[in-house]
Motif scaffolding. Structure first.
Motif, PDB file in Angstrom:
ATOM      1  N   ALA A  98       9.355  16.463 -13.620  1.00 42.59           N
ATOM      2  CA  ALA A  98      10.546  15.646 -12.936  1.00 42.59           C
ATOM      3  C   ALA A  98      10.095  14.220 -12.682  1.00 42.59           C
ATOM      4  CB  ALA A  98      10.912  16.535 -11.394  1.00 42.59           C
ATOM      5  N   ASN A  99       8.894  14.169 -12.123  1.00 41.84           N
ATOM      6  CA  ASN A  99       8.263  12.828 -12.108  1.00 41.84           C
ATOM      7  C   ASN A  99       7.940  11.976 -13.067  1.00 41.84           C
ATOM      8  OD1 ASN A  99       8.351  13.451  -9.125  1.00 41.84           O
ATOM      9  ND2 ASN A  99       6.254  14.191  -9.163  1.00 41.84           N
ATOM     10  N   ARG A 100       8.278  12.234 -14.401  1.00 40.13           N
ATOM     11  CA  ARG A 100       8.002  11.778 -15.564  1.00 40.13           C
ATOM     12  C   ARG A 100       9.606  11.503 -16.206  1.00 40.13           C
ATOM     13  NH1 ARG A 100       2.389  10.666 -17.399  1.00 40.13           N
ATOM     14  NH2 ARG A 100       1.515  10.781 -15.532  1.00 40.13           N
ATOM     15  N   ASP A 101      10.478  11.731 -15.503  1.00 37.39           N
ATOM     16  CA  ASP A 101      11.795  11.834 -15.995  1.00 37.39           C
ATOM     17  C   ASP A 101      12.353  10.478 -16.511  1.00 37.39           C
ATOM     18  OD1 ASP A 101      14.450  12.072 -16.699  1.00 37.39           O
ATOM     19  OD2 ASP A 101      14.921  13.741 -15.486  1.00 37.39           O
ATOM     20  N   PRO A 102      12.558  10.012 -17.732  1.00 43.50           N
ATOM     21  CA  PRO A 102      12.887   8.640 -17.884  1.00 43.50           C
ATOM     22  C   PRO A 102      14.301   8.340 -17.514  1.00 43.50           C
ATOM     23  CG  PRO A 102      13.018  10.377 -19.880  1.00 43.50           C
ATOM     24  CD  PRO A 102      12.288  10.759 -18.995  1.00 43.50           C
ATOM     25  N   ASP A 103      15.136   9.353 -17.139  1.00 44.51           N
ATOM     26  CA  ASP A 103      16.455   9.101 -16.368  1.00 44.51           C
ATOM     27  C   ASP A 103      16.314   8.454 -15.107  1.00 44.51           C
ATOM     28  OD1 ASP A 103      17.665   9.670 -18.665  1.00 44.51           O
ATOM     29  OD2 ASP A 103      18.102  11.768 -18.242  1.00 44.51           O
ATOM     30  N   VAL A 104      15.045   8.871 -14.451  1.00 45.96           N
ATOM     31  CA  VAL A 104      15.014   8.439 -12.955  1.00 45.96           C
ATOM     32  C   VAL A 104      13.977   7.358 -12.918  1.00 45.96           C
ATOM     33  CG1 VAL A 104      14.289   9.285 -10.869  1.00 45.96           C
ATOM     34  CG2 VAL A 104      15.416  10.664 -12.203  1.00 45.96           C
ATOM     35  N   PHE A 105      12.959   7.266 -13.836  1.00 48.08           N
ATOM     36  CA  PHE A 105      11.787   6.451 -13.647  1.00 48.08           C
ATOM     37  C   PHE A 105      11.612   5.738 -15.065  1.00 48.08           C
ATOM     38  CE2 PHE A 105      10.843  10.193 -11.088  1.00 48.08           C
ATOM     39  CZ  PHE A 105      10.717   9.259  -9.745  1.00 48.08           C
ATOM     40  N   ARG A 150       6.596  -0.422  -8.772  1.00 49.31           N
ATOM     41  CA  ARG A 150       7.949   0.436  -9.010  1.00 49.31           C
ATOM     42  C   ARG A 150       8.473   1.236  -7.839  1.00 49.31           C
ATOM     43  NH1 ARG A 150       8.679   3.497 -13.156  1.00 49.31           N
ATOM     44  NH2 ARG A 150       6.487   3.627 -14.199  1.00 49.31           N
ATOM     45  N   ASP A 151       9.585   1.429  -7.717  1.00 44.49           N
ATOM     46  CA  ASP A 151      10.031   2.179  -6.485  1.00 44.49           C
ATOM     47  C   ASP A 151      10.003   3.751  -6.910  1.00 44.49           C
ATOM     48  OD1 ASP A 151      11.401   3.282  -4.398  1.00 44.49           O
ATOM     49  OD2 ASP A 151      13.344   2.579  -4.747  1.00 44.49           O
ATOM     50  N   ALA A 152       8.956   4.269  -6.331  1.00 44.15           N
ATOM     51  CA  ALA A 152       8.679   5.624  -6.727  1.00 44.15           C
ATOM     52  C   ALA A 152       9.143   6.643  -5.692  1.00 44.15           C
ATOM     53  CB  ALA A 152       7.308   5.890  -7.172  1.00 44.15           C
ATOM     54  N   ARG A 153       9.989   6.278  -4.488  1.00 42.60           N
ATOM     55  CA  ARG A 153      10.274   7.230  -3.609  1.00 42.60           C
ATOM     56  C   ARG A 153      10.990   8.300  -3.959  1.00 42.60           C
ATOM     57  NH1 ARG A 153      12.709   2.877   0.409  1.00 42.60           N
ATOM     58  NH2 ARG A 153      13.798   2.074  -1.739  1.00 42.60           N
ATOM     59  N   HIS A 154      11.510   8.349  -5.179  1.00 47.81           N
ATOM     60  CA  HIS A 154      12.476   9.524  -5.408  1.00 47.81           C
ATOM     61  C   HIS A 154      11.607  10.582  -6.106  1.00 47.81           C
ATOM     62  CE1 HIS A 154      15.918   7.446  -4.175  1.00 47.81           C
ATOM     63  NE2 HIS A 154      15.623   6.500  -5.037  1.00 47.81           N
ATOM     64  N   HIS A 155      10.476  10.590  -6.262  1.00 44.55           N
ATOM     65  CA  HIS A 155       9.478  11.475  -6.839  1.00 44.55           C
ATOM     66  C   HIS A 155       9.697  12.796  -5.988  1.00 44.55           C
ATOM     67  CE1 HIS A 155       6.449  11.524  -3.499  1.00 44.55           C
ATOM     68  NE2 HIS A 155       6.433  10.348  -3.481  1.00 44.55           N
ATOM     69  N   VAL A 181       0.921  -1.036   0.070  1.00 45.13           N
ATOM     70  CA  VAL A 181      -0.074  -0.298   0.103  1.00 45.13           C
ATOM     71  C   VAL A 181       0.872   1.412   0.097  1.00 45.13           C
ATOM     72  CG1 VAL A 181      -1.670   1.241   1.176  1.00 45.13           C
ATOM     73  CG2 VAL A 181      -1.839  -1.266   1.310  1.00 45.13           C
ATOM     74  N   ALA A 182       1.891   1.298   0.669  1.00 45.28           N
ATOM     75  CA  ALA A 182       2.729   2.352   1.019  1.00 45.28           C
ATOM     76  C   ALA A 182       3.504   2.660  -0.528  1.00 45.28           C
ATOM     77  CB  ALA A 182       3.969   2.146   1.857  1.00 45.28           C
ATOM     78  N   GLY A 183       3.792   1.554  -1.278  1.00 48.47           N
ATOM     79  CA  GLY A 183       4.319   1.840  -2.568  1.00 48.47           C
ATOM     80  C   GLY A 183       3.442   2.312  -3.551  1.00 48.47           C
ATOM     81  N   ALA A 184       2.148   1.730  -3.435  1.00 51.70           N
ATOM     82  CA  ALA A 184       1.303   2.347  -4.316  1.00 51.70           C
ATOM     83  C   ALA A 184       1.015   3.881  -4.193  1.00 51.70           C
ATOM     84  CB  ALA A 184      -0.250   1.459  -4.095  1.00 51.70           C
ATOM     85  N   VAL A 185       0.966   4.153  -2.936  1.00 58.84           N
ATOM     86  CA  VAL A 185       0.690   5.668  -2.659  1.00 58.84           C
ATOM     87  C   VAL A 185       1.819   6.612  -3.201  1.00 58.84           C
ATOM     88  CG1 VAL A 185       0.938   7.559  -0.845  1.00 58.84           C
ATOM     89  CG2 VAL A 185      -0.627   5.443  -0.637  1.00 58.84           C
ATOM     90  N   GLU A 186       3.051   5.986  -2.977  1.00 61.77           N
ATOM     91  CA  GLU A 186       4.163   6.717  -3.872  1.00 61.77           C
ATOM     92  C   GLU A 186       4.012   6.829  -5.225  1.00 61.77           C
ATOM     93  OE1 GLU A 186       6.310   8.188  -1.850  1.00 61.77           O
ATOM     94  OE2 GLU A 186       5.203   7.597  -0.052  1.00 61.77           O
ATOM     95  N   GLU A 187       3.746   5.781  -5.851  1.00 60.96           N
ATOM     96  CA  GLU A 187       3.327   5.638  -7.223  1.00 60.96           C
ATOM     97  C   GLU A 187       2.337   6.808  -7.488  1.00 60.96           C
ATOM     98  OE1 GLU A 187       3.788   4.469 -11.425  1.00 60.96           O
ATOM     99  OE2 GLU A 187       5.052   5.320  -9.739  1.00 60.96           O
TER     100      GLU A 187
END
Length: 411
Positions: free
Chosen positions: A328-335, A345-350, A282-288
């Motif tokens: 930034a949150n759609r940057d292909p160099d990060v995600f 996915r690991d989205a914690r760097h958003h 659930v926490a991962g889903a919230v980050e995404e």
């Protein structure tokens, strides 16, 4: 929108900003903003009042600049890129709120409230938030169908939570919700925004005064005590109250409704959120959801105090800067595959909550509320569905905080 590279000396070719999201893809950044990424990580736009601030589109450059003390968050700089004229803020001056201050003043005032939002203290509130969510679901289930998820569920939950944390009477929720909506509107006039801000400022100022005489176990009482010891002025305490009250319900309410709609359009991922007993899922889903939706969609805005060299460009002292988190949150160099919604996915760097010293102080509360809301909603109402097509839902193209004005649902 013009997509050819532009020279600093050629403002006539600078593309316009902002540009609304597409009704065809309402969860995505606007196509025109996507075009900005082709101009490079740092480029000019023509924005409010015919100014030409810099726009920063990539994750790395945004993270660096949001941590750079040479960028100022003060609204009162002449070239600060804002849709709202600071002279019409009304009531409390905009520079009295720590969100519009630079360090060390920002850090000093922020510390006065940050202790309330530690992960440990917020986690202790989880059972209370769970009861609040269940209570509003009971009311919604007992009411008519279809129901508006905004007014029956998404808006009252964070409003009640932040009210109890601050010590604001929830009976006044309609008053502060209406005025908050005007403040974040991009179509309201400067006078209307100023009047709404003034009404909220006067209301919080009066509450601070009452908390001084009769303190309670709440954040406003803590701020009132600091007024008594001359650590804060009463106006500063009221301004902090306005910021926390507005930010504490507007953003989370929009995330609840927009995230619900997105999950309804991805039933397999919805089922994973609903059925998992693992809090990490659930926490991962919230980050995404936070990454993918990026509801702060007019950027984080700053003014350069000194010349800054970045990505081969020179941002001059006095230039306005807009940092677009949705890009930034759609940057292909990060995600990887950034336009794909994927709760695994690991989205914690958003950067949904910003970065640097001005990152959102209330993010632990927002995360916890969303972690409670989504699985509870879908477990309690497993047949929940939108009562109308996405194309008929009124999205908030007219607000600083993105979301929907209403979301009819049935079950």
């Amino acid at each position: 929108m013009t997509t050819a590279p532009v020279r600093d000396s050629d403002p006539a070719e600078v593309p316009r900003f902002p540009d609304p999201r597409s009704a065809v893809c309402p969860f995505d950044p606007s196509p025109a903003l996507r075009d900005l990424t082709r101009l490079g990580p740092v480029s000019r736009v023509r924005s409010w009042g015919e100014s030409t601030p810099w726009v920063v589109t990539r994750h790395a450059e945004q993270k660096a600049l949001l941590s750079d003390p040479r960028l100022s968050a003060r609204f009162t700089h002449p070239n600060y890129p804002s849709p709202v004229d600071p002279r019409h803020a009304g009531g409390v001056r905009p520079d009295m709120s720590f969100v519009a201050m630079d360090d060390p003043d920002h850090a000093r005032l922020r510390r006065m409230v940050s202790g309330v939002f530690t992960v440990r203290r917020i986690e202790a509130m989880r059972p209370v938030v769970q009861r609040i969510v269940d209570d509003f679901l009971d009311r919604m289930l007992a009411g008519p169908r279809p129901a508006d998820l905004v007014t029956s569920f998404a808006l009252p939950i964070p409003s009640l939570v932040i009210s109890e944390l601050l010590g604001v009477p929830y009976d006044d929720h309609e008053f502060f919700q209406v005025n908050s909506k005007t403040i974040v509107s991009t179509v309201a006039t400067a006078e209307q925004r100023g009047q709404a801000h003034g009404r909220l400022s006067e209301y919080l100022d009066d509450l601070v005064g009452r908390k001084t005489a009769e303190p309670g176990d709440d954040l406003l009482s803590q701020l009132a005590a600091r007024v008594t010891t001359d650590e804060l002025t009463r106006s500063q305490a009221a301004a902090m109250g306005v910021l926390l009250l507005l930010g504490g319900h507007e953003t989370t309410a929009n995330m609840i409704t927009l995230g619900t709609l997105l999950l309804l359009e991805h039933p397999e991922q919805l089922a994973a959120v609903r059925d998992s007993d693992d809090p990490a899922v659930v926490a991962g889903a919230v980050e995404e959801l936070l990454r993918y939706l990026s509801i702060v969609h007019l950027g984080r805005r700053r003014t350069a105090l000194e010349d800054i060299e970045i990505a081969g460009r020179t941002i001059r002292a006095g230039d306005g800067v807009i940092l677009l988190g949705e890009l930034a949150n759609r940057d292909p160099d990060v995600f990887t595959s950034p336009d794909t919604f994927d709760i695994t996915r690991d989205a914690r760097h958003h950067q949904a909550f910003g970065a640097g010293t001005h990152h959102c102080v209330g993010q632990p509360l927002a995360r916890m509320e969303l972690q409670v809301v989504y699985p509870t909603l879908f477990r309690r109402i497993p047949t929940l569905r939108a009562a109308t097509g996405t194309e008929k839902i009124p999205f908030k193209y007219d607000a600083v905080i993105y979301g929907v004005h209403e979301l009819p649902v049935t079950w």
